[in-house]
Design a protein around this motif. Structure first.
Motif, PDB file in Angstrom:
ATOM      1  N   GLY A  75       0.821  -1.195   0.000  1.00  0.00           N
ATOM      2  CA  GLY A  75       0.000   0.000   0.000  1.00  0.00           C
ATOM      3  C   GLY A  75       0.862   1.254   0.000  1.00  0.00           C
ATOM      4  N   GLY A  76       0.211   2.390  -0.224  1.00  0.00           N
ATOM      5  CA  GLY A  76       0.940   3.643  -0.225  1.00  0.00           C
ATOM      6  C   GLY A  76       0.140   4.751  -0.875  1.00  0.00           C
ATOM      7  N   LEU A  77       0.820   5.833  -1.168  1.00  0.00           N
ATOM      8  CA  LEU A  77       0.208   7.003  -1.792  1.00  0.00           C
ATOM      9  C   LEU A  77       0.549   7.022  -3.280  1.00  0.00           C
ATOM     10  CD1 LEU A  77      -1.206   9.782  -1.627  1.00  0.00           C
ATOM     11  CD2 LEU A  77       1.034  10.747  -1.051  1.00  0.00           C
ATOM     12  N   VAL A  78      -0.467   7.192  -4.105  1.00  0.00           N
ATOM     13  CA  VAL A  78      -0.267   7.214  -5.548  1.00  0.00           C
ATOM     14  C   VAL A  78      -1.208   8.243  -6.155  1.00  0.00           C
ATOM     15  CG1 VAL A  78      -1.944   5.369  -5.954  1.00  0.00           C
ATOM     16  CG2 VAL A  78      -0.098   5.753  -7.610  1.00  0.00           C
ATOM     17  N   GLN A  79      -0.795   8.823  -7.267  1.00  0.00           N
ATOM     18  CA  GLN A  79      -1.660   9.777  -7.954  1.00  0.00           C
ATOM     19  C   GLN A  79      -2.713   9.046  -8.775  1.00  0.00           C
ATOM     20  OE1 GLN A  79       0.949  12.394 -10.204  1.00  0.00           O
ATOM     21  NE2 GLN A  79       0.957  13.879  -8.527  1.00  0.00           N
ATOM     22  N   ALA A  80      -3.805   9.719  -9.006  1.00  0.00           N
ATOM     23  CA  ALA A  80      -4.853   9.155  -9.854  1.00  0.00           C
ATOM     24  C   ALA A  80      -4.274   8.770 -11.208  1.00  0.00           C
ATOM     25  CB  ALA A  80      -5.990  10.149 -10.020  1.00  0.00           C
ATOM     26  N   GLY A  81      -4.682   7.608 -11.681  1.00  0.00           N
ATOM     27  CA  GLY A  81      -4.160   7.080 -12.927  1.00  0.00           C
ATOM     28  C   GLY A  81      -2.963   6.162 -12.745  1.00  0.00           C
ATOM     29  N   GLY A  82      -2.404   6.153 -11.550  1.00  0.00           N
ATOM     30  CA  GLY A  82      -1.233   5.339 -11.281  1.00  0.00           C
ATOM     31  C   GLY A  82      -1.578   3.896 -10.944  1.00  0.00           C
ATOM     32  N   SER A  83      -0.552   3.142 -10.581  1.00  0.00           N
ATOM     33  CA  SER A  83      -0.704   1.720 -10.284  1.00  0.00           C
ATOM     34  C   SER A  83      -0.035   1.362  -8.964  1.00  0.00           C
ATOM     35  CB  SER A  83      -0.076   0.876 -11.397  1.00  0.00           C
ATOM     36  OG  SER A  83      -0.695   1.102 -12.640  1.00  0.00           O
ATOM     37  N   ASN A 136      -4.499  -0.980 -11.431  1.00  0.00           N
ATOM     38  CA  ASN A 136      -4.141   0.002 -12.452  1.00  0.00           C
ATOM     39  C   ASN A 136      -5.226   1.057 -12.573  1.00  0.00           C
ATOM     40  OD1 ASN A 136      -1.829  -1.554 -13.075  1.00  0.00           O
ATOM     41  ND2 ASN A 136      -2.962  -2.771 -14.570  1.00  0.00           N
ATOM     42  N   SER A 137      -4.869   2.159 -13.210  1.00  0.00           N
ATOM     43  CA  SER A 137      -5.833   3.251 -13.435  1.00  0.00           C
ATOM     44  C   SER A 137      -6.557   3.620 -12.145  1.00  0.00           C
ATOM     45  CB  SER A 137      -6.842   2.840 -14.515  1.00  0.00           C
ATOM     46  OG  SER A 137      -6.183   2.502 -15.718  1.00  0.00           O
ATOM     47  N   LEU A 138      -5.792   3.799 -11.098  1.00  0.00           N
ATOM     48  CA  LEU A 138      -6.389   4.064  -9.793  1.00  0.00           C
ATOM     49  C   LEU A 138      -7.119   5.392  -9.774  1.00  0.00           C
ATOM     50  CD1 LEU A 138      -3.519   2.638  -7.633  1.00  0.00           C
ATOM     51  CD2 LEU A 138      -5.917   1.955  -7.452  1.00  0.00           C
ATOM     52  N   LYS A 139      -8.188   5.418  -8.987  1.00  0.00           N
ATOM     53  CA  LYS A 139      -9.036   6.593  -8.850  1.00  0.00           C
ATOM     54  C   LYS A 139      -9.081   7.017  -7.381  1.00  0.00           C
ATOM     55  CE  LYS A 139     -12.108   4.739 -12.438  1.00  0.00           C
ATOM     56  NZ  LYS A 139     -13.509   4.339 -12.761  1.00  0.00           N
ATOM     57  N   THR A 171      -3.753  -2.959   4.524  1.00  0.00           N
ATOM     58  CA  THR A 171      -2.739  -2.026   4.068  1.00  0.00           C
ATOM     59  C   THR A 171      -3.454  -0.839   3.431  1.00  0.00           C
ATOM     60  OG1 THR A 171      -0.712  -1.787   2.737  1.00  0.00           O
ATOM     61  CG2 THR A 171      -2.450  -3.163   1.808  1.00  0.00           C
ATOM     62  N   LEU A 172      -2.983   0.358   3.740  1.00  0.00           N
ATOM     63  CA  LEU A 172      -3.672   1.570   3.313  1.00  0.00           C
ATOM     64  C   LEU A 172      -3.241   1.982   1.909  1.00  0.00           C
ATOM     65  CD1 LEU A 172      -5.499   4.029   3.903  1.00  0.00           C
ATOM     66  CD2 LEU A 172      -3.493   5.119   4.946  1.00  0.00           C
ATOM     67  N   VAL A 173      -4.224   2.229   1.072  1.00  0.00           N
ATOM     68  CA  VAL A 173      -4.000   2.769  -0.271  1.00  0.00           C
ATOM     69  C   VAL A 173      -4.659   4.140  -0.332  1.00  0.00           C
ATOM     70  CG1 VAL A 173      -4.512   2.513  -2.724  1.00  0.00           C
ATOM     71  CG2 VAL A 173      -3.847   0.512  -1.368  1.00  0.00           C
ATOM     72  N   THR A 174      -3.868   5.140  -0.688  1.00  0.00           N
ATOM     73  CA  THR A 174      -4.393   6.492  -0.822  1.00  0.00           C
ATOM     74  C   THR A 174      -4.135   6.978  -2.245  1.00  0.00           C
ATOM     75  OG1 THR A 174      -3.917   6.961   1.508  1.00  0.00           O
ATOM     76  CG2 THR A 174      -4.350   8.843   0.062  1.00  0.00           C
ATOM     77  N   VAL A 175      -5.198   7.377  -2.926  1.00  0.00           N
ATOM     78  CA  VAL A 175      -5.082   7.854  -4.303  1.00  0.00           C
ATOM     79  C   VAL A 175      -5.420   9.340  -4.318  1.00  0.00           C
ATOM     80  CG1 VAL A 175      -5.799   7.537  -6.687  1.00  0.00           C
ATOM     81  CG2 VAL A 175      -5.787   5.582  -5.124  1.00  0.00           C
ATOM     82  N   SER A 176      -4.459  10.143  -4.695  1.00  0.00           N
ATOM     83  CA  SER A 176      -4.669  11.585  -4.720  1.00  0.00           C
ATOM     84  C   SER A 176      -5.145  12.030  -6.102  1.00  0.00           C
ATOM     85  CB  SER A 176      -3.376  12.303  -4.357  1.00  0.00           C
ATOM     86  OG  SER A 176      -2.373  12.038  -5.326  1.00  0.00           O
ATOM     87  N   SER A 177      -5.952  13.076  -6.100  1.00  0.00           N
ATOM     88  CA  SER A 177      -6.509  13.577  -7.370  1.00  0.00           C
ATOM     89  C   SER A 177      -5.602  14.615  -7.991  1.00  0.00           C
ATOM     90  CB  SER A 177      -7.897  14.155  -7.121  1.00  0.00           C
ATOM     91  OG  SER A 177      -7.824  15.182  -6.156  1.00  0.00           O
TER      92      SER A 177
END
Length: 114
Positions: free
Chosen positions: A9-17, A82-85, A108-114
């Motif tokens: 898990g972790g921090l990812v930007q929108a559209g990432g994987s 993939n293509s995270l929102k 596990t924490l998943v954070t998707v930033s816009s």
């Protein structure tokens, strides 16, 4: 007792994987395996399942973007996302279930930033 430990898990930007992994403390070959998630203020929801046969199911919200897999030789289950929102932001839990018992990881924490 079977223990499940999630990672990835972790921090990812929108559209990432991201790729989540679940390591089991013993064999899971006889168990169906899956992933659930719980967003802040919401109930835990089903994400994906892979049966002992290898057949899979996905929630409509992730179908076409997420892929679940398992490696019974390594006692592991993975979730390729993939293509995270931003709405995918949640704590993701690994789940294994047999006829009698079920097992959960701690998440596990998943954070998707816009």
């Amino acid at each position: 007792q079977l223990q499940l430990v999630e990672s990835g898990g972790g921090l990812v930007q929108a559209g990432g994987s991201l790729r989540l992994s679940c390591a089991a403390s013993e064999s899971i070959g006889s168990l169906n395996a899956g992933w659930y998630r719980q967003a802040p203020g919401k109930q835990r929801e089903f994400v994906a399942r892979i049966r002992t046969t290898g057949s899979t199911n996905y929630s409509d919200s992730v179908k076409g973007r997420f892929t679940i897999s398992r490696d019974d030789r390594k006692n592991s289950v993975s979730l390729q996302m993939n293509s995270l929102k931003p709405e995918d932001t949640a704590v993701y839990y690994c789940h294994c279930a047999g006829i009698v018992r079920e097992y959960w990881g701690r998440g596990t924490l998943v954070t998707v930033s816009s």
